[in-house]
Design a protein around this motif. Structure first.
Motif, short mmCIF file in Angstrom:
data_model
loop_
_atom_site.label_atom_id
_atom_site.label_comp_id
_atom_site.label_asym_id
_atom_site.label_seq_id
_atom_site.Cartn_x
_atom_site.Cartn_y
_atom_site.Cartn_z
N ASN A 237 -4.45 0.95 116.07
CA ASN A 237 -5.96 1.07 116.51
C ASN A 237 -6.53 -0.31 115.73
OD1 ASN A 237 -5.84 3.68 117.82
ND2 ASN A 237 -5.72 4.47 115.83
N THR A 238 -7.63 -0.54 116.75
CA THR A 238 -8.16 -2.04 116.08
C THR A 238 -9.51 -1.80 115.32
OG1 THR A 238 -7.03 -3.02 117.87
CG2 THR A 238 -8.76 -4.47 116.85
N ALA A 239 -9.59 -2.01 114.22
CA ALA A 239 -11.07 -2.06 113.50
C ALA A 239 -11.38 -3.53 113.42
CB ALA A 239 -10.64 -1.40 111.94
N SER A 240 -12.11 -3.74 112.32
CA SER A 240 -12.85 -5.02 112.19
C SER A 240 -13.37 -5.29 110.89
CB SER A 240 -13.81 -5.40 113.41
OG SER A 240 -14.76 -6.21 112.95
N ALA A 241 -13.50 -6.48 110.51
CA ALA A 241 -14.06 -6.64 109.21
C ALA A 241 -15.74 -6.02 109.14
CB ALA A 241 -14.22 -8.14 108.82
N ALA A 242 -16.18 -6.29 110.30
CA ALA A 242 -17.62 -5.72 110.72
C ALA A 242 -17.47 -4.03 110.24
CB ALA A 242 -18.08 -5.89 111.90
N GLY A 243 -16.50 -3.55 110.43
CA GLY A 243 -16.52 -1.84 110.21
C GLY A 243 -16.23 -1.83 108.68
N LEU A 244 -15.54 -2.61 107.98
CA LEU A 244 -15.32 -2.42 106.56
C LEU A 244 -16.31 -2.91 105.65
CD1 LEU A 244 -11.60 -3.86 106.74
CD2 LEU A 244 -12.22 -1.53 106.54
N PHE A 245 -17.18 -3.89 106.22
CA PHE A 245 -18.34 -4.57 105.30
C PHE A 245 -19.43 -4.18 105.99
CE2 PHE A 245 -14.25 -6.79 104.58
CZ PHE A 245 -13.87 -6.47 103.61
N GLY A 246 -19.86 -3.88 107.34
CA GLY A 246 -20.78 -4.02 108.01
C GLY A 246 -21.08 -5.46 108.27
N ASN A 247 -21.99 -5.88 109.11
CA ASN A 247 -22.43 -7.16 109.51
C ASN A 247 -23.74 -7.11 110.29
OD1 ASN A 247 -22.20 -10.00 109.87
ND2 ASN A 247 -21.15 -9.71 111.83
N PHE A 248 -24.50 -7.90 109.99
CA PHE A 248 -25.97 -8.09 110.71
C PHE A 248 -25.83 -7.99 112.22
CE2 PHE A 248 -29.87 -9.67 112.15
CZ PHE A 248 -30.90 -9.18 111.27
N GLY A 249 -26.75 -7.28 112.79
CA GLY A 249 -26.65 -6.95 114.36
C GLY A 249 -25.55 -6.21 115.01
N GLN A 250 -24.78 -5.79 114.00
CA GLN A 250 -23.63 -4.86 114.52
C GLN A 250 -23.51 -3.56 114.23
OE1 GLN A 250 -20.19 -7.39 113.80
NE2 GLN A 250 -20.30 -8.10 115.95
N ALA A 251 -24.73 -2.78 114.07
CA ALA A 251 -24.63 -1.18 113.32
C ALA A 251 -23.80 -0.41 114.48
CB ALA A 251 -26.09 -0.76 113.28
N ASN A 252 -23.84 -0.89 115.73
CA ASN A 252 -23.05 0.15 116.54
C ASN A 252 -21.62 -0.24 116.40
OD1 ASN A 252 -23.35 -2.60 117.47
ND2 ASN A 252 -24.14 -1.91 119.65
#
Ligand code: NAI
Length: 320
Positions: free
Chosen positions: A148-163
């Protein structure tokens, strides 16, 4: 070549394989003996439109190089059709790479229900539907490999990417549960947080950085994790890109342990807040059972002192 990892007679389903990382996986597995289902809806990176071209180009490339591949143009939300393509064309499925993805980046203040729902549908429901349709085949044959494919945005959060970050961290919990449920059937599931040059990243990273983040450099980790020789690396969270591969795990501070009685007040917590944040003697929990030992310790403790209370800054405050 002697000693290379091969996937002869195995069937690999790769979602979102019309470009970027998915295409790199597809051409690799096609060149190592696997029969490949190249799924791609063929829309924009924002999830608009559809086309058969993206998947067809990759299928033709694999075939031209002597490999075997078929296209599927369904959205991952219809995962059962994608797995059915594998069964119809090749009679089985061995490896599922849940890779398809879109972005609907917007600040949380301006996020619409549609931005939220579409990202959840493609990433969360899509990974679920494909894995769910593959699962009975995996169980029956006592063999399956899932990425499965996660992302650093999922692990840490990222501006503009709540969804997107919510959908990507969901892949971690999803994978960890599938890993536990699949283990006794030799179904091995891992999750990656990749970083690679693709249409998703080409507008947000400078060209010289993108040059060092070829999608092909994510492939070796995935190839190792889904190979039949991997019988034990299960439920792992990996960061991969630009030649770097690392594993993540949970770290817990040694923590604050208070007697759970009427002395257990907000003020008592504030007074010793630094202990909550103290990672000098960390623990690495691997499951909820690790928490039960702590509870037993807490039950054996005497009452807390009820002296002066401190606030977060360490100043004395009258909090209880
Ligand atoms: P990409 O946009 O090149 O590839 C994604 C593919 O998925 C596209 O070909 C697209 O047509 C397809 N797709 C989108 N919605 C679909 C649907 N509903 N059904 C079937 N196919 C669909 O992007 P990239 O970079 O290759 O991304 C691959 C995966 O890696 C995605 O899950 C992405 O979120 C993730 N990722 C990528 C990172 C990067 O640095 N490139 C960073 C972190 C995560």
């Amino acid at each position: 070549m002697a000693g290379e990892l091969r996937y002869d007679d195995q069937v690999v389903v790769i979602t979102g394989a019309g470009g970027g990382l998915g295409k790199a996986y597809a051409t690799f597995f096609g060149s190592r003996g696997a029969k490949v289902v190249v799924n791609d809806l063929g829309g924009s990176f924002k999830g608009e439109g559809n086309s058969t071209k993206a998947a067809d180009v990759v299928v033709n490339e694999i075939k031209a190089a002597g490999g075997q591949a078929v296209a599927n143009y369904d959205s991952v939300e219809n995962g059962e059709n994608i797995i059915e393509t594998a069964i119809q064309a090749f009679g089985r499925i061995d490896i599922l790479l849940n890779n398809a993805g879109i972005l609907r980046d917007v600040s949380f203040k301006n996020m619409s229900d549609q931005d939220w729902d579409l990202v959840m549908k493609v990433h969360v429901k899509g990974a679920y539907k494909c894995a769910r349709a593959a699962w009975p085949h995996f169980r029956k044959q006592k063999y399956g490999r899932v990425i499965n494919t996660a992302s650093a945005a999922g692990l840490f959060g990222n501006f503009g990417q709540a969804n997107y970050s919510a959908a990507k961290l969901a892949q971690v919990g999803f994978t960890e549960t599938l890993a536990k449920e699949g283990a006794k059937y030799n179904i091995i599931c891992n999750v990656i947080a990749p970083i690679a040059a693709s249409r998703m990243t080409e507008t947000i990273m400078p060209p010289d950085m993108l040059e060092n983040l070829k999608p092909e450099w994510v492939v070796p980790l995935v190839a190792v994790l889904v190979h039949k020789s991997n019988m034990t690396e299960n439920g792992g969270i990996f960061e991969v890109g630009g030649g770097h591969i690392a594993k993540y795990r949970w770290e817990r501070s040694s923590g604050l342990l208070l007697k759970a009685d009427d002395s257990y007040t907000p003020g008592a917590v504030l007074k010793q807040w630094s202990k909550v944040n103290d990672f000098s003697n960390p623990q690495y929990p691997t499951g909820p059972n690790d928490f039960m030992g702590l509870l037993e310790e807490s039950m054996k403790m005497g009452p807390n002192d009820k002296g002066e209370k401190l606030d977060f800054t360490g100043k004395v405050a009258l909090v209880t």
